[in-house]
Enzyme design. Structure first.
Site, short mmCIF file in Angstrom:
data_model
loop_
_atom_site.label_atom_id
_atom_site.label_comp_id
_atom_site.label_asym_id
_atom_site.label_seq_id
_atom_site.Cartn_x
_atom_site.Cartn_y
_atom_site.Cartn_z
N GLU A 169 0.62 -1.26 0.17
CA GLU A 169 -0.14 -0.04 0.06
C GLU A 169 0.97 1.21 -0.10
O GLU A 169 0.64 2.16 0.68
CB GLU A 169 -1.00 -0.11 1.06
CG GLU A 169 -1.77 -1.17 1.16
CD GLU A 169 -3.00 -1.47 2.10
OE1 GLU A 169 -4.01 -2.05 2.09
OE2 GLU A 169 -2.62 -0.51 3.18
N GLU A 183 -6.07 -8.44 -1.57
CA GLU A 183 -6.70 -8.11 -0.01
C GLU A 183 -7.91 -7.72 -0.25
O GLU A 183 -8.64 -6.92 -0.88
CB GLU A 183 -5.89 -7.05 0.52
CG GLU A 183 -4.46 -7.22 1.23
CD GLU A 183 -4.03 -6.02 2.04
OE1 GLU A 183 -4.82 -5.26 2.61
OE2 GLU A 183 -2.75 -6.04 2.28
#
Length: 596
Positions: A212, A341
């Site tokens: 991320e 995810e």
């Protein structure tokens, strides 16, 4: 950890019988071709997977865990149990943080100085995964606070620290060089168990450049003040340049493996699909721009994350939009698309939430997995992979490790959960059957036989009742629609269990490692599986009730929860890997207790 698990013999014929048919069929390195994943024989590969949080720490013994007793009498460790259960339930991919999470246990202690205990844990995980045909997505670093993270790299650079820019990491020369040095170290690591270099190991499915990566833009209001440098377009430009530089370097060092970014997948200001972002504008200011970030020759496939709770976006229709818009972008690029995810939290502050975990989570899981199954059924390659967050280690990891994070239990999914039984396992099984029967991708050129790299599938020690092969067999579902059987030390007692409660096989009111068993598992509430609750009800059962909930930290992933009025981030000062802390206005970053 306790004593070392028995060494496994390389008797692939036995394991081939134990694994779900087709799991061992995908040979060698997985690659991207024509908008789909294929193996070296050009057979399609569908990535049904699981995220494992802190598996490196568990494998090293840095996070204490107990041995797992299987129903057939075998004893194994949590790593083998995790991988064998995944294989037994047709999961083909595992994503893991190939770096530290807690400041106490980094992979890289200082620039160029590594924690060999952590590296040996990665060696062990990769070696065990290779024996079961499980592919592994490895993240190289983390954006958020903790070990091996963006703030840590910045703390190693005087110029980055003096700049007081929380995103100096992306452009600072020393930070960039340190990260490149780390990439080189990782791909050239020689596994101490199988002597394979990581860059030559087909067990590795792909590398995430970082978990991320984004700019530290958390404004109080929109538009943000000009003084917030992280919210300016310049930060997005720095992030894009970093992605180009790091992916190019990684491909030079390791041309055999696929690479993706590892980002959530937000679109930037003015992007064609910006309106598909969550929130009221904050997402477009994170510096990410999905289309630009992914549309590079050095990025092999497009991957996104999907977090309804962190983004405070509980409308089920949003899930469809998020998936289909990204899939359309990926198709236009000619790249496979993966959701790497996805998870649904249930905050445990109220008895209502504790009693209704399954009914809260199921609509979200059903919606996302339906998109995956629809793509498989249509054969349109819109969604080539789905990796849920996160694998549940309880009751094999001491509860004290989760102190201060009650809802960490509720985000976990174990093989005994109805979510796993009724949604995840059947979807993975369907994907595996499709892989097995699908023809080779048209126009794809197979890798010449002499150049192929096969996984070394293994059976186990013949002196331990069949070892790995019997372990997988013991964990394999006994019939269609069932999930893996429960280990012997976590059997259900229908007569005495409250809904969702796991009763230890031993007498007493405490479970393994002295953990008091909580009625928070959803294994016995399958009557709620088909409940579709309205968005307001889902929101009320899945959020904290505190007076002020701006930028709360998701303890299971150490990332901020966004709200309409997020507090501004101050500069993050890191003293070093062993004492990393973040003092950021409006952020509650209460680290979970580290079990040494």
């Amino acid at each position: 950890m306790g004593r070392r698990a028995p060494q496994l013999c390389l008797l692939s014929a036995f394991v081939a019988l134990a694994l779900p048919q087709g799991l061992q069929a995908s040979a060698g390195f997985i690659r991207a071709y024509g908008g789909k994943f294929v193996d070296e024989e050009c057979k399609p590969f569908l990535a049904s997977g699981v995220n494992t949080w802190e598996l490196m720490e568990v494998a090293s013994g840095a996070v204490e865990s107990k041995k797992v007793q299987l129903s057939n009498g075998q004893e194994t460790d949590v790593v083998q149990w995790t991988l064998a259960t995944a294989a037994a339930n047709s999961l083909t991919v595992m994503r893991m943080f190939a770096h530290g999470v807690h400041p106490d246990f980094p992979l890289q202690i200082a620039p160029g100085e590594y924690n060999e205990k952590a590296f040996k844990a990665l060696d062990y995980i990769l070696d065990e995964a290779s024996k079961l045909g499980i592919r592994v997505i490895m993240t190289l670093g983390d954006n958020w606070v903790g070990a091996d993270s963006k703030p840590i790299y910045s703390s190693w650079s005087i110029s980055a620290e003096e700049s007081e820019d929380p995103d100096a990491f992306f452009s600072d020369p020393k930070c960039r060089q340190d990260y490149k040095n780390h990439i080189k170290k990782m791909v050239n690591r020689k596994n101490t168990r199988n002597k394979r270099l990581y860059k030559d190991d087909p067990t590795i499915f792909a590398w995430d450049l970082m978990n991320e990566p984004r700019c530290d833009c958390f404004p109080e209001e929109f538009p943000p003040p000009v003084s917030m440098t992280s919210c300016r377009p310049e930060c997005a430009h720095k992030l894009q340049a970093w992605i180009v530089e790091m992916s190019t370097y990684l491909k030079e060092q390791d041309p055999k493996h696929m690479v993706t970014v590892g980002e959530e997948g937000f679109w930037g200001p003015g992007a064609k699909r910006e309106s598909a972002n969550p929130g009221n504008g904050w997402a477009s200011l994170t510096g990410q721009n999905f289309t630009a970030n992914m549309n590079l020759p050095t990025i092999d496939f497009a991957a996104v994350h999907l977090w309804p709770d962190n983004w405070e976006h509980w409308d089920l229709a949003f899930l469809d939009t998020w998936i289909l818009e990204h899939a359309a972008d990926a198709r236009a690029m000619g790249k496979p698309f993966m959701i790497e995810e996805f998870g649904k939290q249930v905050h445990m502050e109220t008895p209502v939430a504790q009693a209704n975990i399954t009914s809260v989570r199921t609509p979200f899981y059903r919606k996302v997995y339906k998109a995956y199954l629809d793509s498989i059924a249509a054969g349109d390659d819109l969604v080539s992979g789905l990796v849920f967050w996160q694998w549940g280690y309880t009751p094999y990891v001491d509860r004290s490790h989760f102190e201060g994070c009650l809802h960490c239990f509720a985000i976990q999914v174990t093989p005994s959960d109805a979510i796993f039984t009724n949604i995840i396992h059947p979807s993975a099984e369907k994907a595996l059957k499709t892989m097995r029967s699908a023809p080779a991708a048209p126009g794809c050129t197979p890798v010449p036989e002499k150049q192929r790299t096969r996984l070394s599938l293994a059976s186990a020690d013949l002196g331990s009742s069949g070892g790995l092969s019997s372990m997988v067999d013991a964990l394999r579902p006994k019939a269609s629609g069932q999930s893996a059987s429960l280990p012997a030390d976590a059997k259900l007692s229908e007569s005495s269990a409250k809904p969702g409660k796991i009763i230890p096989a031993v007498a007493g009111d405490k479970g393994p490692l002295g953990m008091v068993q909580d009625p928070v598992r959803d294994v016995q509430v399958t009557d709620l599986d088909n409940a579709d609750l309205p968005a307001d009800a889902l929101r009320s059962m899945s959020t904290s009730k505190g007076p002020k909930r701006t930028r709360l930290m998701d303890h299971s992933h150490q990332r901020p929860v966004h709200s309409l009025k997020a507090q501004p981030a101050s500069a993050v000062k890191i003293a070093g890997a062993a004492a990393a802390t973040a003092n950021t206005a409006g952020i509650r970053r209460q680290a979970r207790r580290f079990v040494a």
